[in-house]
Motif scaffolding. Sequence first.
Motif, PDB file in Angstrom:
ATOM      1  N   GLU A 454       0.811  -1.221   0.000  1.00 27.38           N
ATOM      2  CA  GLU A 454       0.000   0.000   0.000  1.00 27.38           C
ATOM      3  C   GLU A 454       0.845   1.272   0.000  1.00 27.38           C
ATOM      4  O   GLU A 454       0.317   2.385  -0.064  1.00 27.38           O
ATOM      5  CB  GLU A 454      -0.949   0.021   1.207  1.00 27.38           C
ATOM      6  N   SER A 455       2.180   1.154   0.069  1.00 32.80           N
ATOM      7  CA  SER A 455       3.061   2.326   0.088  1.00 32.80           C
ATOM      8  C   SER A 455       3.040   3.036  -1.260  1.00 32.80           C
ATOM      9  O   SER A 455       2.992   2.394  -2.317  1.00 32.80           O
ATOM     10  CB  SER A 455       4.487   1.922   0.435  1.00 32.80           C
ATOM     11  N   ILE A 456       3.066   4.377  -1.194  1.00 33.87           N
ATOM     12  CA  ILE A 456       3.024   5.173  -2.425  1.00 33.87           C
ATOM     13  C   ILE A 456       4.216   6.115  -2.560  1.00 33.87           C
ATOM     14  O   ILE A 456       4.331   6.849  -3.542  1.00 33.87           O
ATOM     15  CB  ILE A 456       1.729   6.002  -2.487  1.00 33.87           C
ATOM     16  N   GLY A 457       5.098   6.133  -1.592  1.00 34.16           N
ATOM     17  CA  GLY A 457       6.238   7.022  -1.675  1.00 34.16           C
ATOM     18  C   GLY A 457       7.132   6.927  -0.455  1.00 34.16           C
ATOM     19  O   GLY A 457       6.973   6.026   0.385  1.00 34.16           O
ATOM     20  N   TRP A 458       8.057   7.883  -0.356  1.00 35.15           N
ATOM     21  CA  TRP A 458       9.024   7.907   0.734  1.00 35.15           C
ATOM     22  C   TRP A 458       9.053   9.298   1.372  1.00 35.15           C
ATOM     23  O   TRP A 458       8.806  10.305   0.713  1.00 35.15           O
ATOM     24  CB  TRP A 458      10.421   7.563   0.224  1.00 35.15           C
ATOM     25  N   ALA A 459       9.365   9.321   2.659  1.00 33.23           N
ATOM     26  CA  ALA A 459       9.490  10.600   3.375  1.00 33.23           C
ATOM     27  C   ALA A 459      10.712  10.556   4.280  1.00 33.23           C
ATOM     28  O   ALA A 459      11.056   9.506   4.834  1.00 33.23           O
ATOM     29  CB  ALA A 459       8.238  10.876   4.199  1.00 33.23           C
ATOM     30  N   LEU A 460      11.356  11.702   4.401  1.00 36.34           N
ATOM     31  CA  LEU A 460      12.483  11.835   5.317  1.00 36.34           C
ATOM     32  C   LEU A 460      11.973  12.357   6.654  1.00 36.34           C
ATOM     33  O   LEU A 460      11.251  13.355   6.708  1.00 36.34           O
ATOM     34  CB  LEU A 460      13.530  12.802   4.758  1.00 36.34           C
ATOM     35  N   VAL A 461      12.340  11.675   7.729  1.00 38.34           N
ATOM     36  CA  VAL A 461      11.966  12.111   9.068  1.00 38.34           C
ATOM     37  C   VAL A 461      13.243  12.281   9.885  1.00 38.34           C
ATOM     38  O   VAL A 461      14.239  11.588   9.656  1.00 38.34           O
ATOM     39  CB  VAL A 461      11.018  11.106   9.759  1.00 38.34           C
ATOM     40  N   PRO A 462      13.231  13.209  10.833  1.00 33.10           N
ATOM     41  CA  PRO A 462      14.454  13.470  11.603  1.00 33.10           C
ATOM     42  C   PRO A 462      14.758  12.382  12.615  1.00 33.10           C
ATOM     43  O   PRO A 462      13.854  11.770  13.191  1.00 33.10           O
ATOM     44  CB  PRO A 462      14.150  14.795  12.306  1.00 33.10           C
ATOM     45  N   ILE A 463      16.031  12.141  12.819  1.00 30.82           N
ATOM     46  CA  ILE A 463      16.502  11.271  13.897  1.00 30.82           C
ATOM     47  C   ILE A 463      17.643  11.986  14.600  1.00 30.82           C
ATOM     48  O   ILE A 463      18.183  12.983  14.092  1.00 30.82           O
ATOM     49  CB  ILE A 463      16.965   9.897  13.377  1.00 30.82           C
ATOM     50  N   ALA A 464      18.012  11.500  15.756  1.00 32.53           N
ATOM     51  CA  ALA A 464      19.043  12.177  16.553  1.00 32.53           C
ATOM     52  C   ALA A 464      20.364  12.268  15.804  1.00 32.53           C
ATOM     53  O   ALA A 464      21.004  13.316  15.754  1.00 32.53           O
ATOM     54  CB  ALA A 464      19.242  11.465  17.880  1.00 32.53           C
ATOM     55  N   LYS A 465      20.762  11.144  15.164  1.00 31.81           N
ATOM     56  CA  LYS A 465      22.067  11.117  14.523  1.00 31.81           C
ATOM     57  C   LYS A 465      22.093  10.009  13.478  1.00 31.81           C
ATOM     58  O   LYS A 465      21.409   9.006  13.607  1.00 31.81           O
ATOM     59  CB  LYS A 465      23.168  10.880  15.568  1.00 31.81           C
TER      60      LYS A 465
END
Length: 517
Positions: A454-465
Amino acid sequence: MDMAPIFHVSFHNIETCHPAQKGSRYLEVPIMNFRFRILVAAITISVGIELLADEGIETENTEVPTNQKLGSVHVSGMKGALDHLANQLISSSSQQNITILWLFDRSISVVPLLAETRRGLPRFNKKVAATARKKNGTLQMSAAAFGKEYNDLTNTHTTFLPTFLTAMRGITNDSSGRENVFQAILEVVQRNRVLDESHSVFLVIVTDEKGDDVDQLEAAIDACRKSNVTVYIIGKEAPFGQEYRSVPFYYSDGHIAKVFVSCGPESVQPERVPWPIWGSKESSSEILSNYGPYALVRLAEQTGGEFLILDDIKDEAVSAERLTIYKPESFSQEQYQAFVARNAARQALVDVAATDPSRMKSSNLTFSHQSTKAFQNELAGGLKYGAYLNQHSFQLLKKLRKGQADRGTLQEARWIAGYDLALGQVLAAQARLILYGDMLIEMQQSPKEFTRKESIGWALVPIAKSETAKPVEDIIAEAVQVLNSVIQQHPNTPWAEIAKRELQRGFGWRWIETQKK
């Protein structure tokens, strides 16, 4: 009893619109029937007569909790503002007669404040008038309003409160978007030059903005001084380091919306880099400064008055007591420019803070995958804009480094905190931008496979490092060191709060799959 007037006012920039956006709505104030209006008028006149006829009133010297700083005093709502104002006028009036020149903002966002002022004026009038009568004098008031133009509401002074309240109900909304407060001050002072020395003259301004004609500030100060007019302003707290803040607007049906008003910054020029905390859910834009807007605070201070801040938002992360040592300079524009130019670190901070915020908008963090070609095009677009932002961050860092030699000579807590926070923020932004570019290039060269159909794309999310090359590690290490120093050296201040949010955001990125909502 304070009933709503019968008029239509145009709404401008309501809901969560930014001031640059246009739109209009209309508020229709409920119309009273004729018989009820007569009854209200009779009651109002009766109350007014009682207030003026009561010669035996003892003026209560109510102590209002305040936090006084550079021309700014925090008060609890309009009631607290009027109580504090009455006490100040009573204690500072040296003549037998007291004249108050009221000047009201005509913008739509001030409508609730005007209603609160009308409700509080009988109590205020009672206290101040009693003081004048003890000296065998009188309290007289006049009313005027301003937006783009100046409007006289009473034409002359009145000692009769119902007449004054009726004049207030004649205030209509100015939809021009202009707030020429200093020109209005010049006008009202000019019209009242005929008052003799038996009058203590006070100008009281009710507004929630800073004014659009700050070029007239020094002329307004000079005019008030020459006419011995003491200025008090009742208004909103300035946002920290930026022009706009949101304030609640209450509709007659109970609905609450946000209106963005121009009531900042608290300093002559912004002293805060307008770089968003990219990828963070928590914005730093709503941090308040603990001071009124610069120009109005300077006007009040230079004429012996005060700016009364209507506390409507409590920020537990910021200590009002602590901020007394971080007060902004109450200089004229020329004095400020000369002061800034004497230290390269101060000049660097003001230069980077003057950056157009539109040049710092975050790049795209979500990428659809409808087709391989479209996906690659989106990645390429993200890389292009990310490279632009990265180059911009390098230019800002270059300006700050230029002033770093004078950083050690700074003595003012405000400027030390401001410079260090700016340096930490720009370093943090630079590290995130470099790592952002690395993530996009990696995805371009080795596209990831979906793990869910069901995935339609990608997203960047923040992480500590995330895994980084040595140059980026060095940038992150310096950013962490500088931001931590701001937190440790300037606790419970807006600078420390923003530094905490920067560190909580972290510096790295990771990819997650996106689905249809």
